[in-house]
Design an enzyme around this catalytic site. Structure first.
Site, short mmCIF file in Angstrom:
data_model
loop_
_atom_site.label_atom_id
_atom_site.label_comp_id
_atom_site.label_asym_id
_atom_site.label_seq_id
_atom_site.Cartn_x
_atom_site.Cartn_y
_atom_site.Cartn_z
N LYS A 54 0.84 -1.20 0.00
CA LYS A 54 0.00 0.00 0.00
C LYS A 54 0.88 1.25 0.00
O LYS A 54 0.62 2.20 -0.74
CB LYS A 54 -0.95 -0.01 1.21
CG LYS A 54 -2.08 -1.02 1.06
CD LYS A 54 -2.88 -1.22 2.34
CE LYS A 54 -3.91 -2.33 2.12
NZ LYS A 54 -4.63 -2.71 3.34
N GLN A 98 -4.27 -1.38 9.47
CA GLN A 98 -4.34 -2.72 8.88
C GLN A 98 -5.00 -3.69 9.87
O GLN A 98 -4.63 -3.74 11.05
CB GLN A 98 -2.92 -3.20 8.54
CG GLN A 98 -2.86 -4.53 7.81
CD GLN A 98 -3.48 -4.48 6.42
OE1 GLN A 98 -3.33 -3.50 5.69
NE2 GLN A 98 -4.19 -5.52 6.05
N ASP A 121 -10.49 3.57 4.25
CA ASP A 121 -10.99 2.19 4.14
C ASP A 121 -12.52 2.17 4.10
O ASP A 121 -13.12 1.16 3.75
CB ASP A 121 -10.51 1.37 5.35
CG ASP A 121 -9.37 0.41 4.98
OD1 ASP A 121 -9.18 0.15 3.78
OD2 ASP A 121 -8.69 -0.06 5.90
#
Ligand code: NDP
Length: 302
Positions: A54, A98, A121
């Site tokens: 990422k 994460q 997200d």
């Protein structure tokens, strides 16, 4: 019938190119690049790979990507303090923690602590609520990418539309299944959300003009569950062992989806492969969400 294969790698590259252009324009206008902060707690090998990818993908398109690695034993309050610091930092446009988190940290506390306008997200309850209400929001990256693949299928196949189509989503997680169902509903599909308690899952899938599998069970969806001419989007990523071909050889692993691809492609009109389908779209959509978050926050100031 052999299905058209929906190339997620190629489509993801197109999305990244668009984001690269948007980032250049943003940087020129505001005198700084959009900023994405990725937080990893612990040493889970898969999470280490995902977070590094990422960070690298962000840098590749000109986003200022930064990975913070916190030790496995990090307390919930330490992580929350780090999030409050990033929430307040004006040069930070997107924050991502994460998952999964170590057991001493409550996932809901952490996701709730991220500012909704920096929640790239799309997991914050505010963004989930906005999506359900049909209002603009940051949309979770995997269903966002899956919708782009679905639109590619619609553009590829003649006489196909999502309007009024019966879409069946198998899996009801907050991360994939539920937001996917909301996006399909917003596109005027008639949506069925199936899960582990669904009676006659095979029969339910057979009714689908659009079938989305987000289950986490290798090749659960068989070819004869697929209605002839359906569009199949396989979100699943399952690593399975493949037996050694000969006695001296070590066994290998391979990545498969939630759909038995070789069977399903004989029934479907279009299908995503695993790997190379939804997977590459997820990171591309994270970059897109970061740009959208940066543009929206700075534009709101006039
Ligand atoms: P979850 O484990 O959170 O959810 C799985 C869902 O599948 C649940 O709703 C569960 O039902 C349902 N389910 C489980 N078993 C069955 C069954 N036998 N029949 C019908 N439904 C079943 O998974 P995620 O949503 O996080 O992920 C789903 C898949 O997508 C995984 O393979 C994951 O690796 C992959 N994934 C891929 C991404 C990508 O970038 N390509 C990103 C995120 C996920 P119930 O609610 O009743 O328990």
């Amino acid at each position: 019938m052999t299905a058209a294969i929906l190339d997620g790698k190629k489509l993801a590259e197109t999305v990244r190119e668009e984001v690269r252009g948007g980032v250049a324009t943003f940087t020129k206008k505001y005198g700084r690049a959009p900023g994405l902060e990725v937080i990893l707690v612990g040493e889970d090998p898969a999470s280490q790979i995902y977070t590094r990818n990422k960070e690298k993908a962000a840098k590749d398109v000109g986003i200022r990507g930064k990975l913070h690695v916190l030790p496995t034993g990090t307390s919930e309050s330490t992580l929350l303090a780090e999030l409050y610091r990033l929430n307040a930092d004006d040069a930070v446009d997107g924050i991502l923690v994460q998952l999964p988190l170590p057991s001493q940290i409550r996932q809901s506390r952490v996701l709730d602590a991220i500012r909704p306008d920096k929640d790239v997200d799309g997991f914050h309850p505010t963004n989930a609520g906005l999506l359900t209400s049909g209002r603009p929001s940051l949309v979770p990256c995997t269903p966002r990418g899956a919708m782009k693949l679905l639109n590619l299928a619609i553009a590829t196949l003649a006489h196909t539309t999502l309007e009024g189509a019966h879409a069946v989503v198998v899996g009801r997680s907050n991360i994939v299944g539920k937001p996917m169902a909301q996006l399909l509903l917003a596109a005027n599909a008639t949506v069925t959300l199936a899960h582990s308690r669904t009676k006659d899952l095979a029969g339910t899938c057979r009714q689908a003009d659009v079938l989305v599998a987000a289950v986490g069970k290798a090749e659960l969806v068989r070819g004869n569950w697929v209605k002839p001419g359906a569009i199949v989007i396989d979100v699943g990523m399952n690593r399975i062992h493949v037996a050694a071909a000969s006695p001296g050889e070590t066994s290998k692993t391979k990545l498969v989806g939630d759909v038995a691809f070789d069977e399903a492609k004989e029934h479907a009109a279009a299908i995503t492969p695993v790997p190379g389908g939804v997977g590459p779209m997820t990171i591309a959509c994270l970059l897109e969400n970061t740009l959208i978050a940066a543009q929206a926050r700075l534009a709101a100031r006039g």
